[in-house]
Design a protein around this motif. Structure first.
Motif, PDB file in Angstrom:
ATOM      1  N   LEU A 186     -14.967  -1.630 -33.902  1.00  0.00           N
ATOM      2  CA  LEU A 186     -14.800  -1.954 -32.488  1.00  0.00           C
ATOM      3  C   LEU A 186     -14.951  -0.732 -31.595  1.00  0.00           C
ATOM      4  O   LEU A 186     -15.330  -0.853 -30.427  1.00  0.00           O
ATOM      5  CB  LEU A 186     -13.430  -2.604 -32.252  1.00  0.00           C
ATOM      6  N   ARG A 187     -14.645   0.433 -32.126  1.00  0.00           N
ATOM      7  CA  ARG A 187     -14.754   1.675 -31.339  1.00  0.00           C
ATOM      8  C   ARG A 187     -16.069   2.406 -31.565  1.00  0.00           C
ATOM      9  O   ARG A 187     -16.289   3.474 -31.017  1.00  0.00           O
ATOM     10  CB  ARG A 187     -13.594   2.623 -31.701  1.00  0.00           C
ATOM     11  N   ASN A 188     -16.947   1.826 -32.369  1.00  0.00           N
ATOM     12  CA  ASN A 188     -18.175   2.512 -32.742  1.00  0.00           C
ATOM     13  C   ASN A 188     -19.393   1.712 -32.284  1.00  0.00           C
ATOM     14  O   ASN A 188     -19.670   0.636 -32.802  1.00  0.00           O
ATOM     15  CB  ASN A 188     -18.196   2.704 -34.266  1.00  0.00           C
ATOM     16  N   ASN A 189     -20.118   2.255 -31.300  1.00  0.00           N
ATOM     17  CA  ASN A 189     -21.284   1.550 -30.755  1.00  0.00           C
ATOM     18  C   ASN A 189     -22.410   1.434 -31.767  1.00  0.00           C
ATOM     19  O   ASN A 189     -23.156   0.446 -31.760  1.00  0.00           O
ATOM     20  CB  ASN A 189     -21.789   2.272 -29.497  1.00  0.00           C
ATOM     21  N   GLU A 190     -22.560   2.445 -32.642  1.00  0.00           N
ATOM     22  CA  GLU A 190     -23.638   2.412 -33.634  1.00  0.00           C
ATOM     23  C   GLU A 190     -23.434   1.261 -34.620  1.00  0.00           C
ATOM     24  O   GLU A 190     -24.392   0.586 -34.999  1.00  0.00           O
ATOM     25  CB  GLU A 190     -23.701   3.743 -34.388  1.00  0.00           C
ATOM     26  N   VAL A 191     -22.188   1.040 -35.033  1.00  0.00           N
ATOM     27  CA  VAL A 191     -21.886  -0.059 -35.955  1.00  0.00           C
ATOM     28  C   VAL A 191     -22.132  -1.396 -35.277  1.00  0.00           C
ATOM     29  O   VAL A 191     -22.724  -2.313 -35.862  1.00  0.00           O
ATOM     30  CB  VAL A 191     -20.424   0.030 -36.459  1.00  0.00           C
ATOM     31  N   LYS A 192     -21.687  -1.527 -34.017  1.00  0.00           N
ATOM     32  CA  LYS A 192     -21.881  -2.784 -33.288  1.00  0.00           C
ATOM     33  C   LYS A 192     -23.359  -3.068 -33.066  1.00  0.00           C
ATOM     34  O   LYS A 192     -23.815  -4.213 -33.202  1.00  0.00           O
ATOM     35  CB  LYS A 192     -21.131  -2.743 -31.954  1.00  0.00           C
ATOM     36  N   THR A 193     -24.138  -2.027 -32.738  1.00  0.00           N
ATOM     37  CA  THR A 193     -25.582  -2.193 -32.545  1.00  0.00           C
ATOM     38  C   THR A 193     -26.257  -2.596 -33.849  1.00  0.00           C
ATOM     39  O   THR A 193     -27.119  -3.490 -33.877  1.00  0.00           O
ATOM     40  CB  THR A 193     -26.207  -0.882 -32.024  1.00  0.00           C
ATOM     41  N   ALA A 194     -25.871  -1.947 -34.942  1.00  0.00           N
ATOM     42  CA  ALA A 194     -26.447  -2.268 -36.252  1.00  0.00           C
ATOM     43  C   ALA A 194     -26.133  -3.705 -36.645  1.00  0.00           C
ATOM     44  O   ALA A 194     -26.997  -4.416 -37.175  1.00  0.00           O
ATOM     45  CB  ALA A 194     -25.913  -1.298 -37.310  1.00  0.00           C
ATOM     46  N   PHE A 195     -24.914  -4.146 -36.372  1.00  0.00           N
ATOM     47  CA  PHE A 195     -24.525  -5.521 -36.705  1.00  0.00           C
ATOM     48  C   PHE A 195     -25.335  -6.536 -35.893  1.00  0.00           C
ATOM     49  O   PHE A 195     -25.757  -7.568 -36.423  1.00  0.00           O
ATOM     50  CB  PHE A 195     -23.029  -5.703 -36.459  1.00  0.00           C
ATOM     51  N   ARG A 196     -25.572  -6.239 -34.625  1.00  0.00           N
ATOM     52  CA  ARG A 196     -26.382  -7.144 -33.785  1.00  0.00           C
ATOM     53  C   ARG A 196     -27.803  -7.246 -34.333  1.00  0.00           C
ATOM     54  O   ARG A 196     -28.399  -8.325 -34.341  1.00  0.00           O
ATOM     55  CB  ARG A 196     -26.408  -6.635 -32.343  1.00  0.00           C
ATOM     56  N   LYS A 197     -28.362  -6.124 -34.779  1.00  0.00           N
ATOM     57  CA  LYS A 197     -29.718  -6.128 -35.328  1.00  0.00           C
ATOM     58  C   LYS A 197     -29.779  -6.947 -36.622  1.00  0.00           C
ATOM     59  O   LYS A 197     -30.767  -7.656 -36.863  1.00  0.00           O
ATOM     60  CB  LYS A 197     -30.191  -4.693 -35.592  1.00  0.00           C
ATOM     61  N   ILE A 198     -28.732  -6.834 -37.447  1.00  0.00           N
ATOM     62  CA  ILE A 198     -28.687  -7.620 -38.683  1.00  0.00           C
ATOM     63  C   ILE A 198     -28.641  -9.103 -38.359  1.00  0.00           C
ATOM     64  O   ILE A 198     -29.350  -9.920 -38.970  1.00  0.00           O
ATOM     65  CB  ILE A 198     -27.457  -7.210 -39.533  1.00  0.00           C
ATOM     66  N   LEU A 199     -27.831  -9.485 -37.362  1.00  0.00           N
ATOM     67  CA  LEU A 199     -27.741 -10.888 -36.947  1.00  0.00           C
ATOM     68  C   LEU A 199     -29.068 -11.381 -36.393  1.00  0.00           C
ATOM     69  O   LEU A 199     -29.489 -12.517 -36.650  1.00  0.00           O
ATOM     70  CB  LEU A 199     -26.640 -11.063 -35.900  1.00  0.00           C
ATOM     71  N   THR A 200     -29.747 -10.513 -35.632  1.00  0.00           N
ATOM     72  CA  THR A 200     -31.060 -10.877 -35.056  1.00  0.00           C
ATOM     73  C   THR A 200     -32.082 -11.106 -36.151  1.00  0.00           C
ATOM     74  O   THR A 200     -32.841 -12.085 -36.117  1.00  0.00           O
ATOM     75  CB  THR A 200     -31.548  -9.774 -34.103  1.00  0.00           C
ATOM     76  N   ARG A 201     -32.113 -10.201 -37.141  1.00  0.00           N
ATOM     77  CA  ARG A 201     -33.049 -10.341 -38.256  1.00  0.00           C
ATOM     78  C   ARG A 201     -32.743 -11.615 -39.047  1.00  0.00           C
ATOM     79  O   ARG A 201     -33.647 -12.336 -39.448  1.00  0.00           O
ATOM     80  CB  ARG A 201     -32.962  -9.131 -39.183  1.00  0.00           C
TER      81      ARG A 201
END
Length: 292
Positions: A270-285
């Motif tokens: 929740l405090r890490n933008n890189e993790v949140k961005t990576a998770f969004r990309k995984i969901l998109t893929r």
């Protein structure tokens, strides 16, 4: 009975979130090439430890809540204790390694990829796990426990301090081992963390840009939060006991045994933008592959 049901449901939910949260973090890092760095490699190690550390005691506690015979064999109890010691001790040393990683990243950014290479990460991992295994298991195999003071633990799980209350004869050897262990896995790593962050703060204060300082502090915030929670609860337990294992101290151990493993993945995600961005990309893929 109602209170027992509420405790069971609460603990079960915490355990489920611990499994899901740490599994989510591990899978996100593995599936995202941008996160294949030393920082997230060690974060995966932390999630792995939390995943199994909570599993050493929580399932048994849940089972015992509605069991008529709340028992565990001596072998089962010692196995639980050893796994808990190895995983718990490794986590404290890992937090020191993670502080070193942040120190190199902030104080020597141009040399970061060279210093924190995959070879360095693997060496640190082997030393960390092997060292804590030897420190946790080998000393007590030299002088095995001999129990003769009853068969009831003043604890929810097979914790080393509680087990010592049941050992026959002189326990000074075990207390000495506990002291040495605490020195190597609690105090020395904590001193290392403090020194690392003093250097980090000095380096950050030299940054002219306010955005740069804010970004540098944010990369350390999650790690410091975990350090405060884990070390605070554990040092209270291992340095606050008297001659008898206090019934109040066993409740404090819930923080590092149950609460911390469920908080870590949320703190880091929740405090890490890189993790949140990576998770969004995984969901998109995943969504794109499902639509094909």
């Amino acid at each position: 009975m109602q209170m027992r049901i509420l405790l069971f449901v609460g603990l079960l939910l915490i355990y489920i979130f611990t499994i899901l949260g740490n599994s989510f973090l591990i899978c996100t890092v593995i599936l995202s090439p941008p996160l294949h760095t030393a920082m997230y490699y060690f974060l995966c190690n932390l999630s792995f430890i939390d995943l199994f550390y909570s599993s050493t005691s929580v399932p048994k506690i849940l089972f015992d809540m509605f069991s008529k015979h709340r028992r565990i064999s001596i072998i089962g109890c010692l196995t639980q204790m050893y796994f808990g010691l190895i995983l718990g001790n490794t986590e404290y040393v890992l937090l020191a390694v993670m502080s070193y990683d942040r120190y190199i990243a902030i104080c020597f950014p141009l040399h970061y990829t060279v210093i924190m290479s995959w070879r360095t990460c693997k060496y640190l991992t082997v030393i960390m796990w092997a060292g804590n295994f030897m420190l946790s298991v080998i000393p007590t195999t030299l002088k095995p426990f001999v129990f003769c003071k009853g068969n009831k633990l003043n604890h929810f799980a097979c914790e080393s301090l509680a087990l010592l209350e049941l050992v026959c004869g002189d326990i000074s050897f075990y207390k000495f081992i506990l002291f040495i262990g605490s020195l190597f896995v609690l105090f020395l790593p904590l001193v290392f963390i403090i020194i690392s962050y003093i250097c980090i703060i000095i380096s950050i204060l030299k940054i002219n840009s306010a955005d740069g300082r804010s970004k540098a502090f944010s990369t350390c915030g999650s790690h410091l939060t975990v350090v405060f929670i884990l070390y605070g609860s554990c040092m209270t337990t291992y340095t606050g006991q008297g001659k008898k294992y206090s019934s109040n101290i066993k409740y404090i151990s819930i923080i590092y045994g149950v609460v911390t493993p469920v908080l870590n993945p949320f703190i880091y995600s929740l405090r890490n933008n890189e993790v949140k961005t990576a998770f969004r990309k995984i969901l998109t893929r995943y969504s794109a592959s499902r639509s094909l």
